[in-house]
Design a protein around this motif. Sequence first.
Motif, short mmCIF file in Angstrom:
data_model
loop_
_atom_site.label_atom_id
_atom_site.label_comp_id
_atom_site.label_asym_id
_atom_site.label_seq_id
_atom_site.Cartn_x
_atom_site.Cartn_y
_atom_site.Cartn_z
N ALA A 204 0.85 -1.18 0.00
CA ALA A 204 0.00 0.00 0.00
C ALA A 204 0.89 1.23 0.00
CB ALA A 204 -0.90 0.01 1.23
N GLU A 205 0.57 2.18 -0.87
CA GLU A 205 1.33 3.43 -0.90
C GLU A 205 0.91 4.29 0.29
OE1 GLU A 205 0.99 5.43 -4.58
OE2 GLU A 205 1.82 3.78 -5.76
N VAL A 206 1.90 4.75 1.06
CA VAL A 206 1.63 5.51 2.27
C VAL A 206 2.65 6.65 2.38
CG1 VAL A 206 0.66 3.54 3.53
CG2 VAL A 206 3.11 3.97 3.65
N GLU A 207 2.47 7.45 3.39
CA GLU A 207 3.46 8.48 3.75
C GLU A 207 3.44 8.60 5.26
OE1 GLU A 207 4.65 13.11 2.71
OE2 GLU A 207 3.16 12.06 1.52
N ILE A 208 4.30 7.82 5.91
CA ILE A 208 4.30 7.70 7.36
C ILE A 208 5.68 8.06 7.91
CG2 ILE A 208 3.97 6.13 9.31
CD1 ILE A 208 2.23 4.40 7.49
N ILE A 209 5.71 8.92 8.91
CA ILE A 209 6.97 9.25 9.59
C ILE A 209 7.35 8.09 10.50
CG2 ILE A 209 8.11 10.83 11.19
CD1 ILE A 209 6.20 13.01 10.19
N ALA A 210 8.61 7.68 10.44
CA ALA A 210 9.08 6.54 11.24
C ALA A 210 10.45 6.83 11.83
CB ALA A 210 9.14 5.29 10.38
N ALA A 211 10.78 6.10 12.88
CA ALA A 211 12.12 6.13 13.47
C ALA A 211 12.78 4.78 13.22
CB ALA A 211 12.04 6.42 14.97
N VAL A 225 8.18 6.39 5.46
CA VAL A 225 7.77 5.13 4.86
C VAL A 225 6.86 5.47 3.67
CG1 VAL A 225 6.52 2.96 5.19
CG2 VAL A 225 7.91 3.91 7.05
N THR A 226 7.23 4.98 2.48
CA THR A 226 6.48 5.30 1.26
C THR A 226 5.60 4.16 0.78
OG1 THR A 226 8.44 4.69 -0.03
CG2 THR A 226 8.14 7.03 0.49
N ASP A 227 5.93 2.93 1.12
CA ASP A 227 5.01 1.83 0.86
C ASP A 227 5.18 0.78 1.93
OD1 ASP A 227 6.87 -0.32 -0.11
OD2 ASP A 227 7.20 1.10 -1.74
N LEU A 228 4.10 0.07 2.19
CA LEU A 228 4.06 -0.83 3.34
C LEU A 228 3.29 -2.08 2.98
CD1 LEU A 228 4.61 -1.02 6.48
CD2 LEU A 228 2.33 -0.01 6.77
N SER A 229 3.80 -3.23 3.43
CA SER A 229 3.09 -4.50 3.26
C SER A 229 3.17 -5.24 4.58
CB SER A 229 3.74 -5.33 2.15
OG SER A 229 4.97 -5.88 2.59
N MET A 230 2.54 -6.41 4.63
CA MET A 230 2.62 -7.22 5.83
C MET A 230 4.01 -7.80 6.03
SD MET A 230 -1.06 -9.11 5.50
CE MET A 230 -0.70 -10.23 6.88
N GLY A 231 4.81 -7.80 4.96
CA GLY A 231 6.14 -8.40 5.05
C GLY A 231 7.29 -7.43 5.13
N GLY A 232 7.02 -6.13 4.88
CA GLY A 232 8.13 -5.19 4.90
C GLY A 232 7.70 -3.79 4.51
N ALA A 233 8.70 -2.91 4.35
CA ALA A 233 8.42 -1.51 4.05
C ALA A 233 9.57 -0.93 3.26
CB ALA A 233 8.19 -0.72 5.33
N LYS A 282 16.65 5.37 -0.57
CA LYS A 282 15.53 4.47 -0.34
C LYS A 282 16.04 3.18 0.30
CE LYS A 282 11.36 2.99 -2.80
NZ LYS A 282 10.69 2.99 -4.12
N HIS A 283 15.52 2.85 1.47
CA HIS A 283 15.91 1.65 2.20
C HIS A 283 14.75 0.64 2.17
CE1 HIS A 283 18.75 4.61 3.66
NE2 HIS A 283 19.39 3.71 4.40
N GLY A 284 15.06 -0.59 1.80
CA GLY A 284 14.06 -1.64 1.81
C GLY A 284 14.21 -2.53 3.02
N PHE A 285 13.17 -2.64 3.83
CA PHE A 285 13.23 -3.41 5.07
C PHE A 285 12.28 -4.62 5.01
CE2 PHE A 285 14.23 0.97 6.34
CZ PHE A 285 15.42 0.79 7.02
N GLU A 286 12.76 -5.73 5.53
CA GLU A 286 11.91 -6.91 5.73
C GLU A 286 11.57 -7.01 7.20
OE1 GLU A 286 12.01 -11.81 5.42
OE2 GLU A 286 13.79 -10.62 4.90
N PHE A 287 10.29 -7.24 7.52
CA PHE A 287 9.88 -7.44 8.91
C PHE A 287 10.14 -8.90 9.30
CE2 PHE A 287 6.41 -4.15 7.85
CZ PHE A 287 7.29 -3.11 8.07
N VAL A 288 10.67 -9.11 10.47
CA VAL A 288 10.94 -10.47 10.95
C VAL A 288 10.39 -10.63 12.37
CG1 VAL A 288 12.97 -10.84 9.51
CG2 VAL A 288 13.25 -9.79 11.74
N ASP A 289 10.00 -11.87 12.68
CA ASP A 289 9.50 -12.21 14.02
C ASP A 289 8.36 -11.29 14.45
OD1 ASP A 289 11.47 -14.17 14.13
OD2 ASP A 289 12.90 -12.86 15.14
N VAL A 290 7.41 -11.07 13.55
CA VAL A 290 6.28 -10.19 13.86
C VAL A 290 5.26 -10.95 14.71
CG1 VAL A 290 4.47 -8.72 12.89
CG2 VAL A 290 6.65 -8.98 11.68
N SER A 291 4.85 -10.35 15.80
CA SER A 291 3.88 -11.01 16.68
C SER A 291 2.51 -11.07 15.99
CB SER A 291 3.74 -10.23 17.99
OG SER A 291 3.12 -8.97 17.77
#
Length: 310
Positions: A204-211, A225-233, A282-291
Amino acid sequence: MPESVVSLVPLRTADLAVGKPLREAVYDWHGKVLLAAGYVIESQTQLDGLIENGFIKDASWDLASSLPPSRQPFVSAPPKKPAPEIPREDPNASKEVIVGMDDVRWYVGETLYLQLIDNPAVRYTVRMIGFVKNKTVFVTAPAIDGKFEFIREGQTFVVRAFSGKKAYAFVTVAVKSMHTPHPYLHLAYPKEVRCTVVRKGVRAEVEIIAAVSLGAPGRAGAAIVTDLSMGGASATIKQILGSKGEEGQIKFKVHAAGQDEFLNLKTVLRSVAPSENGDGFKHGFEFVDVSIHDRLILSAFVHQTLAEGD
């Protein structure tokens, strides 16, 4: 897909229990058997995974031959002539199936999103009060800024709801707007509900401030954050914060299911490249160990953002 599978419906909590054998086989989205009948569920984690991703055969449905072609997703028949080559399936594509209203795990207080058919810009967030099968669906009265909206009888809505990786939608009309003893709305009971499984990679295309912080000792920076999914950003940061493969954390706030939620997710940096507009990297992140809790928040927010973009 096995020919014996006529149609599939999502699993319900009542269908499963830890330590008890399955009464029937559980399938994945493609109709492939995940667990055979008689298998004993060993843990709550396994049960949660089945509830989120599992389907069971619905033998009560009529054979697909009685349905129009557009309603025959789970019946295979040999082609009369050689079929053209089927393109490789996009692993990020969404999948859709038609289910019955009472096959969905609705609960009192479920958040529903109403969108006017004749004016898609008008959207309301309501809560489910309950429903009477084949008659009516009760929801709280739509309101904006605390003021109840006037709903005319016969107004048509698209109603959406989200659960885990599944998004549900149906078309209905306002039957009656009630004001006493408390404001609520009668919606026509839908003949069918569309259930869509959104894959992990759908963004999903977003515009979210993050740390963001990476490495040890940690290097921190502000990000968009410019795009977000359940698996990463994907997030833009003014300077390169780290190297591929480094682990870290990303913190941000989303508004999902009518309330603000704060997420603090463990990440792995997978890519770094100059941003398209030349402003930062642009940094691509994968989410890991998500509760499970955080996964549900992510899912609700991504589904909601995608729905609002329709």
